[in-house]
Design a protein around this motif. Structure first.
Motif, PDB file in Angstrom:
ATOM      1  N   HIS A 150      -4.469   5.521   7.074  1.00  0.00           N
ATOM      2  CA  HIS A 150      -6.218   5.218   8.307  1.00  0.00           C
ATOM      3  C   HIS A 150      -5.432   5.582   9.668  1.00  0.00           C
ATOM      4  CE1 HIS A 150      -8.696   2.464   6.170  1.00  0.00           C
ATOM      5  NE2 HIS A 150      -8.190   1.211   5.292  1.00  0.00           N
ATOM      6  N   VAL A 151      -4.367   5.544   9.524  1.00  0.00           N
ATOM      7  CA  VAL A 151      -4.200   5.860  11.197  1.00  0.00           C
ATOM      8  C   VAL A 151      -3.824   7.431  11.488  1.00  0.00           C
ATOM      9  CG1 VAL A 151      -2.700   6.397  13.156  1.00  0.00           C
ATOM     10  CG2 VAL A 151      -2.300   4.175  12.065  1.00  0.00           C
ATOM     11  N   ALA A 152      -4.126   8.157  10.014  1.00  0.00           N
ATOM     12  CA  ALA A 152      -4.301   9.141  10.170  1.00  0.00           C
ATOM     13  C   ALA A 152      -5.524   9.932  10.056  1.00  0.00           C
ATOM     14  CB  ALA A 152      -3.796   9.848   8.867  1.00  0.00           C
ATOM     15  N   GLY A 153      -6.527   9.398   9.519  1.00  0.00           N
ATOM     16  CA  GLY A 153      -7.791   9.163   9.812  1.00  0.00           C
ATOM     17  C   GLY A 153      -8.877   9.564   7.997  1.00  0.00           C
ATOM     18  N   VAL A 154      -7.890   9.649   7.209  1.00  0.00           N
ATOM     19  CA  VAL A 154      -8.238   9.291   5.497  1.00  0.00           C
ATOM     20  C   VAL A 154      -9.355   8.183   5.268  1.00  0.00           C
ATOM     21  CG1 VAL A 154      -7.723   8.430   3.272  1.00  0.00           C
ATOM     22  CG2 VAL A 154      -6.168  10.028   4.981  1.00  0.00           C
ATOM     23  N   SER A 155     -10.640   9.265   5.055  1.00  0.00           N
ATOM     24  CA  SER A 155     -11.560   7.928   5.308  1.00  0.00           C
ATOM     25  C   SER A 155     -11.636   7.704   3.972  1.00  0.00           C
ATOM     26  CB  SER A 155     -13.362   9.150   4.996  1.00  0.00           C
ATOM     27  OG  SER A 155     -13.228  10.622   4.250  1.00  0.00           O
ATOM     28  N   ARG A 156     -11.308   8.047   2.566  1.00  0.00           N
ATOM     29  CA  ARG A 156     -11.242   7.068   1.498  1.00  0.00           C
ATOM     30  C   ARG A 156     -10.092   6.589   0.999  1.00  0.00           C
ATOM     31  NH1 ARG A 156     -11.974   9.288  -4.056  1.00  0.00           N
ATOM     32  NH2 ARG A 156     -11.370   7.942  -5.190  1.00  0.00           N
ATOM     33  N   ILE A 157      -9.525   5.266   0.936  1.00  0.00           N
ATOM     34  CA  ILE A 157      -8.478   4.978   0.116  1.00  0.00           C
ATOM     35  C   ILE A 157      -8.785   4.207  -0.913  1.00  0.00           C
ATOM     36  CG2 ILE A 157      -6.373   3.438   0.137  1.00  0.00           C
ATOM     37  CD1 ILE A 157      -6.715   4.141   3.319  1.00  0.00           C
ATOM     38  N   ALA A 158      -8.319   4.696  -2.088  1.00  0.00           N
ATOM     39  CA  ALA A 158      -8.318   3.987  -3.632  1.00  0.00           C
ATOM     40  C   ALA A 158      -7.140   3.593  -3.847  1.00  0.00           C
ATOM     41  CB  ALA A 158      -9.011   5.084  -4.165  1.00  0.00           C
ATOM     42  N   MET A 159      -7.122   2.368  -4.256  1.00  0.00           N
ATOM     43  CA  MET A 159      -5.791   1.174  -4.363  1.00  0.00           C
ATOM     44  C   MET A 159      -5.811   1.841  -6.204  1.00  0.00           C
ATOM     45  SD  MET A 159      -3.555  -2.035  -3.319  1.00  0.00           S
ATOM     46  CE  MET A 159      -3.842  -3.189  -4.122  1.00  0.00           C
ATOM     47  N   VAL A 160      -4.394   1.768  -7.152  1.00  0.00           N
ATOM     48  CA  VAL A 160      -4.402   1.027  -8.185  1.00  0.00           C
ATOM     49  C   VAL A 160      -3.824   0.400  -8.212  1.00  0.00           C
ATOM     50  CG1 VAL A 160      -5.947   2.935  -9.354  1.00  0.00           C
ATOM     51  CG2 VAL A 160      -2.802   3.372  -8.419  1.00  0.00           C
ATOM     52  N   VAL A 161      -3.389  -1.135  -9.394  1.00  0.00           N
ATOM     53  CA  VAL A 161      -2.041  -2.446  -9.810  1.00  0.00           C
ATOM     54  C   VAL A 161      -2.953  -2.085 -10.861  1.00  0.00           C
ATOM     55  CG1 VAL A 161      -4.264  -3.502  -8.209  1.00  0.00           C
ATOM     56  CG2 VAL A 161      -1.254  -4.040  -8.739  1.00  0.00           C
ATOM     57  N   PRO A 162      -1.349  -2.536 -11.798  1.00  0.00           N
ATOM     58  CA  PRO A 162      -1.567  -2.349 -13.506  1.00  0.00           C
ATOM     59  C   PRO A 162      -1.801  -4.054 -12.728  1.00  0.00           C
ATOM     60  CG  PRO A 162       0.839  -1.823 -12.724  1.00  0.00           C
ATOM     61  CD  PRO A 162      -0.512  -1.147 -11.336  1.00  0.00           C
ATOM     62  N   THR A 163      -2.532  -4.674 -14.082  1.00  0.00           N
ATOM     63  CA  THR A 163      -2.175  -6.239 -13.869  1.00  0.00           C
ATOM     64  C   THR A 163      -2.175  -6.922 -15.827  1.00  0.00           C
ATOM     65  OG1 THR A 163      -4.529  -6.321 -14.913  1.00  0.00           O
ATOM     66  CG2 THR A 163      -4.467  -6.034 -12.516  1.00  0.00           C
ATOM     67  N   PRO A 164      -0.926  -6.365 -15.888  1.00  0.00           N
ATOM     68  CA  PRO A 164      -0.228  -7.212 -16.603  1.00  0.00           C
ATOM     69  C   PRO A 164      -0.731  -8.358 -17.454  1.00  0.00           C
ATOM     70  CG  PRO A 164       1.097  -6.433 -15.838  1.00  0.00           C
ATOM     71  CD  PRO A 164       0.674  -6.960 -14.597  1.00  0.00           C
ATOM     72  N   ASN A 165      -1.424  -8.508 -18.710  1.00  0.00           N
ATOM     73  CA  ASN A 165      -1.991  -9.716 -19.026  1.00  0.00           C
ATOM     74  C   ASN A 165      -3.422  -9.663 -18.733  1.00  0.00           C
ATOM     75  OD1 ASN A 165      -0.265  -9.772 -21.744  1.00  0.00           O
ATOM     76  ND2 ASN A 165       1.326 -10.226 -20.096  1.00  0.00           N
ATOM     77  N   GLY A 166      -4.020  -9.032 -17.295  1.00  0.00           N
ATOM     78  CA  GLY A 166      -5.277  -9.724 -16.817  1.00  0.00           C
ATOM     79  C   GLY A 166      -4.561 -10.207 -15.395  1.00  0.00           C
ATOM     80  N   GLU A 167      -3.326 -10.464 -14.999  1.00  0.00           N
ATOM     81  CA  GLU A 167      -2.713 -11.095 -14.001  1.00  0.00           C
ATOM     82  C   GLU A 167      -2.671  -9.756 -12.751  1.00  0.00           C
ATOM     83  OE1 GLU A 167      -0.034 -14.112 -14.715  1.00  0.00           O
ATOM     84  OE2 GLU A 167      -0.784 -14.824 -16.348  1.00  0.00           O
ATOM     85  N   ILE A 168      -2.969 -10.982 -11.215  1.00  0.00           N
ATOM     86  CA  ILE A 168      -2.866  -9.796 -10.316  1.00  0.00           C
ATOM     87  C   ILE A 168      -2.188 -11.080  -9.018  1.00  0.00           C
ATOM     88  CG2 ILE A 168      -4.786  -9.682  -9.557  1.00  0.00           C
ATOM     89  CD1 ILE A 168      -4.758  -7.340  -8.028  1.00  0.00           C
ATOM     90  N   ASN A 169      -0.995 -10.442  -8.793  1.00  0.00           N
ATOM     91  CA  ASN A 169      -0.453 -10.939  -7.757  1.00  0.00           C
ATOM     92  C   ASN A 169      -1.136 -11.117  -6.757  1.00  0.00           C
ATOM     93  OD1 ASN A 169       1.369 -12.049  -5.739  1.00  0.00           O
ATOM     94  ND2 ASN A 169       2.884 -10.007  -5.647  1.00  0.00           N
TER      95      ASN A 169
END
Lengths: 430, 430
Positions: A150-169
Motif C-alpha cells: 500500500h505504501v508503495a502505491g500498489v493499486s490492487r492487492i489480491a489475497m489468497v488463503v486456503p480454507t481447509p475444510n472450509g474454515e478460515i481464521n
C-alpha cells in the motif's frame, strides 16, 4: 540436547561448519507435481482451481465462490475480540509509519557533457499476497505483506488463503480488513500461485506474488518467477542471540524459546563470551520450557537444532554471526551500538536487552518478513522497495551525442553490431 | 512483413493482445538435464566441471586449468586495439560515475515512543558474473555487471566465460581488466552456475550470480535461487519507439534495426500518432536494412516480430507502452518530458530525438542490463542496489517496550505463540 560448542575446542571449526551446513527442512522435490498443477490452471482456469482446491483443502468451492464476498469478510472479522482488533490496529499503524519512511526518492541530474541521467521509481500495479492456512496462519503476516505494498502505491492487492475444510481464521480477515484488502480468494497451494501469476476468468493476473507457504507454494513461486516477480523462498525461522555477561539469562532463554516454538526446523543459537551465562541460559531453558503450555514443539526444536556457542571475544561472535547470516540477530549487550558495524549479514538486528525479537514480529514497526537459511548474505527483508521498480532515464543533447559517438560506435564495432553504430552515426550527419 | 496495426481498427484490441502474448523464444525445458548437472558438480566438484566443460565447449581444460592466469589475461587484453581499449575505458568511467550516484543512504531514527528504527545497507561479499561465449559475448556487458558490484563494495568478483574450442574474445578480457576483475574461469553453462553457487575445491562459492545466458544458464539460475541470489531471467531484447510527427523517420528506422539485429527473438515496435511517419519509417527500414553488412538477422527479426502501430494520441501510446512494459522505450518527440510521467512500466526510457537506445548500451552511463519480456511491470535494471542488501534495525528502551507490550502479547496470543508473548512479558516484571 542442543549443541554445545566452544571456540577454544580443537574440533570447533569442523563442528561449526557442520552446524552451518545442517539442513533443517525436508526439501521434498515436488517440481513435477507443481508443473502439472500450473499447466492445468493455465489451460482450464477457474475449473481447475476449484477442483484442486476441493481435492487438497476439502473446501467445497465452485468456480463462482472462489472469492469471499464483503459480507463474509465482515462477519468473520466481527468475531474477533475488540482487544485483538485494537492490537492489530496498533501494529498496522506502526508498520505503516515506519514503511512510509522507506519511500525512495527519484534522482535525475545532468552531467558536464549535457547528458541527463536518472532513476525513477514507480509502483507495481497488482500484487498477490499468499497467506498460509493452518498452523502458521498469522494475521501479523497479512499486515507485514500488505502495508508495504500500500505504501508503495500498489493499486490492487489480491489475497489468497486456503480454507481447509472450509474454515478460515477470523483474525486473518480482521487483519485484511484493517489493511484495506477487499479482494480475497479461498484458495491455496500451487493452484493459487498459478491463478495469481497467469490469471483465470474470475481472478485477474497480478504482477508479483509474495508471502510464505509450504513446499508446493515455494516450488510454484520458483516456477512462475519471470512471468511475475516473487519475493523470496522462505525457509524455517531462526534467531542468533549474541550476549555477554551483561545479559539476563532468563530473558535470553525466553527469546530462544520464542524462536524454537515455531517448530518446522526453527533454530535458536546463543553465542556468548561468558561461559557462566551459557550455563545459566541452558538451565533457564529447561525451567521455562516446562512452563510453556505447548512445550513439545519448542523443546523438540531446541534439542534438535539449538546451539550454545562460547567464544573468546565479541569480535569472534561477530565473525560467526556473519557466517551464519541469521534472519534475526539479537545483541543482548549493554552497548549494542559498539558491535553493530561488525555484523554485516543479518535480516534484522535487535538492539540491547529490552528488544526481544518478538516485538519486531508484531508492533515494532519494522517488517517481520526476513531472509532465512543464510540468505541474508544476499537478500533483504520485505519493504516498500519490493513493491516498486526503477526505470532509468537517459537523455542526450545533440552535442552530448556527438561527444559520445566515437567510443560508442567503436564498441558497437567490436561487438559486431553495425546497426547499433549506425543508429548513432546517422544522427551526426544532419 | 512486420505487423501493421491501427488503434482505429475494429479488431485492434484482439490483434494487440496477440502481439503481447506472442512468444519470441523457444522455451526448451531443460530442467531435468540442469538438475543432473548441478547434482554432479555438487558431488564431484572440479572433476565434474572440467569434464562437462570439455564435453560441451571442447575447451580442453583440466581441474587445474579452469582459472585463467594473469599472464593469459594480460596477453589477450593486449591484442585489443588501443582505440577499443580507450572506448571501453570511457564507457567504464561513465558507468562508474553514474552508478556512484545510486549508493543508498542508511536511515536510522527514534520515534516518539523511544523506539529506534532503521535500515542499514551492506554489500554482498562475493558475486559471480556469467559472461556468455559465442555470438552474444559483449565486453560492454562485463562492465555493466562488474561496475555496479564494485561501486556497491563487493569485495570479490568471480567471472565465468565459456571458451568454445578454447577460444576467448580478447575484448572480454580487456573489459575485465579495465573493470578490475582478476578471478576468471573458462567455464560456462549450468556447470559454471553450479560451481559458483555451491563452490568446488578450486572455485570458492559466491553469494549472488548475475548475467545472461542460454536456456541451461537461465534454468540453472532458477534452480540455485535461494542457495544464492540471482539477478533476473533474461529474455530477448526489445525496443518500443513512441514517435510523433516531429520524429525523423530515418533515425527511428535506425533504432528499430539496432534492436532487431540482436536476433534471437529481439523485437522492435514503433507506436506513432502520425500515419505519414509510419509509412516513412516502413520505407526507411527497407532502405537501411539493405545497407547493413549483415542484414539477415535484423531483417528476419523485424519481419517476424516487428510492429508499426498507429494510434490516435500520445496518451493512447502511453497506455500501450504500459501494457507492453518494454525493456527500452524511446520517446522520439520534441517534448519527451511531457509524456514521461505517463510511462509507468519500462526498463529504461530514452528522451528525445538525440538519444538512440544504443548510446545507453555503451557510454551513456546507465546500465544496459534491463528487464525483458514484460517484466518491467515488476523488475528493474541492474544497479548498485542489486549488490547490496538491507538489514533492519530495531531498538527499544524499557519504557518503549512497556508501551508496546500489551498489543504485542495480545497478537502473540491470537497466533498461539505463547513463547513470543512471554519473551516480552518476562522483561516487564523486573
Amino acid at each position: 540436547m542442543p549443541l554445545r560448542l566452544d571456540s577454544a575446542d580443537r574440533d570447533f571449526e569442523a563442528r561449526f561448519s557442520d552446524l552451518l551446513a545442517g539442513k533443517r527442512e525436508s526439501s521434498r522435490d515436488v517440481s513435477d507435481a507443481v508443473a502439472a498443477i500450473i499447466a492445468d490452471v493455465r489451460s482450464r482456469g477457474d475449473a481447475a482451481v476449484a477442483e484442486l482446491t476441493n481435492r487438497y483443502d476439502k473446501a467445497g468451492v465452485t468456480a463462482d465462490t472462489l472469492r469471499l464476498d464483503a459480507r463474509e469478510i465482515g462477519a468473520a472479522a466481527r468475531q474477533v475480540p475488540d482487544n485483538v482488533r485494537a492490537a492489530l490496529q496498533v501494529a498496522h499503524d506502526r508498520i505503516r509509519a515506519h514503511h512510509e519512511k522507506q519511500k525512495p526518492q527519484d534522482h535525475v541530474y545532468t552531467d558536464a557533457l549535457g547528458v541527463t541521467l536518472g532513476t525513477r521509481w514507480t509502483p507495481v500495479d497488482a500484487v498477490g499476497i499468499y497467506v498460509p492456512g493452518g498452523l502458521a496462519s498469522y494475521p501479523s503476516s497479512v499486515l507485514m505483506n500488505a502495508v508495504p505494498a500500500h505504501v508503495a502505491g500498489v493499486s490492487r492487492i489480491a489475497m489468497v488463503v486456503p480454507t481447509p475444510n472450509g474454515e478460515i481464521n477470523p483474525a486473518i480477515l480482521a487483519a485484511a480488513e484493517i489493511a484495506g484488502i477487499t479482494e480475497i480468494y479461498r484458495i491455496g497451494g500451487a493452484q493459487a500461485v498459478a491463478a495469481l501469476a497467469y490469471g483465470t476468468a474470475s481472478i485477474a493476473r497480478v504482477d508479483k506474488v509474495v508471502g510464505p507457504g509450504n513446499a508446493y507454494v515455494a516450488t510454484a513461486k520458483r516456477q512462475v518467477f519471470g512471468q511475475v516477480g516473487i519475493d523470496m523462498i522462505a525457509g524455517p525461522s531462526e534467531v542468533l542471540v549474541i550476549a555477554d555477561g551483561s545479559a539476563n539469562p532468563a530473558w535470553v532463554a525466553a527469546d530462544l524459546i520464542a524462536q524454537a516454538e515455531h517448530g518446522a526446523g526453527a533454530q535458536s543459537i546463543l553465542v556468548t563470551t561468558d561461559s557462566r551465562l551459557a550455563g545459566a541460559v541452558a538451565t533457564e531453558m529447561e525451567r521455562q520450557l516446562a512452563l510453556l503450555p505447548k512445550q513439545a514443539l519448542a523443546r523438540e526444536g531446541w534439542e534438535e537444532f539449538g546451539a550454545i556457542i562460547t567464544v573468546a571475544s565479541l569480535d569472534q561472535a561477530a565473525d560467526l554471526a556473519n557466517r551464519i547470516a541469521s534472519e534475526h540477530v539479537e545483541l543482548a549487550l549493554d552497548d549494542p551500538q559498539a558491535l553493530l558495524p561488525a555484523i554485516r549479514h543479518a535480516g534484522a538486528i535487535f538492539l540491547g536487552h529490552h528488544t526481544p525479537e518478538a516485538i519486531g514480529d508484531y508492533v515494532g514497526g519494522s517488517n517481520h518478513v526476513l531472509p532465512t537459511a543464510r540468505s541474508a548474505r544476499f537478500a533483504s527483508g520485505l519493504g516498500v522497495l519490493d513493491f516498486m521498480k526503477r526505470t532509468s532515464l537517459l537523455g542526450c543533447t545533440p552535442s552530448a551525442l556527438s561527444a559520445l559517438a566515437e567510443p560508442a560506435v567503436t564498441i558497437a564495432g567490436v561487438e559486431d553490431l553495425d546497426g547499433h553504430g549506425r543508429s548513432i552515426s546517422i544522427r551526426l550527419n544532419t
